[in-house]
Design an enzyme around this catalytic site. Structure first.
Site, PDB file in Angstrom:
ATOM      1  N   TYR A  78       0.840  -1.196   0.000  1.00  0.00           N
ATOM      2  CA  TYR A  78       0.000   0.000   0.000  1.00  0.00           C
ATOM      3  C   TYR A  78       0.874   1.244   0.000  1.00  0.00           C
ATOM      4  O   TYR A  78       2.048   1.207   0.381  1.00  0.00           O
ATOM      5  CB  TYR A  78      -0.921   0.020   1.228  1.00  0.00           C
ATOM      6  N   CYS A  79       0.297   2.360  -0.453  1.00  0.00           N
ATOM      7  CA  CYS A  79       0.974   3.654  -0.391  1.00  0.00           C
ATOM      8  C   CYS A  79      -0.094   4.727  -0.288  1.00  0.00           C
ATOM      9  O   CYS A  79      -1.268   4.423  -0.061  1.00  0.00           O
ATOM     10  CB  CYS A  79       1.875   3.870  -1.607  1.00  0.00           C
ATOM     11  N   THR A  80       0.260   5.980  -0.446  1.00  0.00           N
ATOM     12  CA  THR A  80      -0.677   7.084  -0.210  1.00  0.00           C
ATOM     13  C   THR A  80      -1.894   7.037  -1.132  1.00  0.00           C
ATOM     14  O   THR A  80      -3.034   6.968  -0.681  1.00  0.00           O
ATOM     15  CB  THR A  80       0.036   8.440  -0.375  1.00  0.00           C
TER      16      THR A  80
END
Length: 303
Positions: A180-182
């Protein structure tokens, strides 16, 4: 009382082949300037990556422009309401990459990348013990907030990821890994790279933490702390179910969530600080910075 916000922040990206990126960049800059947007937009031969702010009317104009663009018509916009502009200026730039990876080889996430997971699917996998959860952001972003049980990458920039993965995850190539990331863009290339390196089962949170936090079903569950964002807001809440503070004050180690840059511009070290230490240290990360800054200001005044 009217609580409706007058401004919005748009976060978006798309990997797509652009044959004339310099021309597209110039046209995009002219359009954004005319509309009155502020923010950062990067365009390269591999696509577009942007985050910008404006009034509701201005952002609607921009979205309409993009909906009619032959390359960007199907972009998904993540939209946050805000009290004002989240940026001070507008920067629309042509770049070699829309996110700096410097992999040394060309990968195309729009052709091959990790499986996209909905917030609900991601949430369900978070609760399983045999799943490896990898944070696809930088270490300082993780320190402010992250998914419970996620691996903290010891990287300061995205281009540090390949070496870190080779040194730390090589033994897990046959395991199920979710990333996951922003907003999702970093995971597109991260999972594409991991698949290229022989990882068998790699997935990513579709739309990133931003989308996950707004999902009406999961409500940001299992994300502890706050989300670091690259604009004037610095951080935004995610978990609507429970509030957990994971950040620690740089000076005293107590729970804190305020990120600041060292007041000494030459240092500018970004760190988390509690209210007491912020007042005590006057916005500096260490006494030497305060002393050097005072000397610098005194020198300027004498001249």
């Amino acid at each position: 009382m009217n609580t409706e916000k007058l401004y919005r922040v748009l976060l978006y990206y798309k990997y797509v082949d652009i044959k004339n990126p310099e021309e597209v960049t110039q046209e995009h800059k002219e359009v954004c300037t005319k509309i009155g947007l502020k923010g950062r937009i990067h365009i390269s031969k591999e696509g577009i990556n942007g985050t910008c702010s404006g009034t509701v009317e201005q952002t609607d104009q921009y979205i309409e422009y993009m909906r009619n663009h032959p390359l960007f018509h199907d972009i998904f916009f993540k939209i946050d309401e805000h009290d004002g502009h989240a940026f001070k200026k507008l920067h629309v730039r042509h770049r070699p990459e829309i996110v700096t990876w410097r992999l040394g080889k060309e990968l195309k996430p729009h052709e091959k990348t990790g499986t996209h997971l909905s917030p609900k699917e991601f949430n369900e996998l978070l609760k399983k013990e045999d799943v490896i959860v990898l944070d696809g952001r930088n270490d300082y972003e993780y320190d402010l907030g992250h998914f419970r049980g996620a691996i903290r990458p010891e990287v300061e920039t995205t281009k540090d990821f390949p070496k870190w993965i080779q040194e730390n995850l090589g033994q897990y190539k046959d395991k199920k890994i979710i990333t996951y990331c922003t907003g999702g863009i970093r995971c597109e290339m991260l999972t594409a790279y991991m698949l290229e390196e022989g990882f068998q089962d790699v997935s990513q949170l579709d739309g990133g933490i931003v989308t996950y936090g707004k999902d009406p079903e999961v409500k940001g569950e299992l994300f502890d702390g706050k989300l670091y964002v690259f604009d004037e807001r610095i951080s935004v809440p995610v978990n609507q179910v429970e509030e957990v503070v994971v950040g620690k004050c740089y000076h005293c180690g107590t729970p804190a969530e305020k990120y600041i840059n060292c007041k000494y511009d030459i240092c500018h070290h970004q760190h988390i600080v509690c209210p007491e230490c912020d007042e005590q240290h006057h916005g500096y990360c260490k006494p030497e910075c305060e002393e050097k800054d005072r000397e610098l200001q005194a020198s300027k005044n004498n001249n």
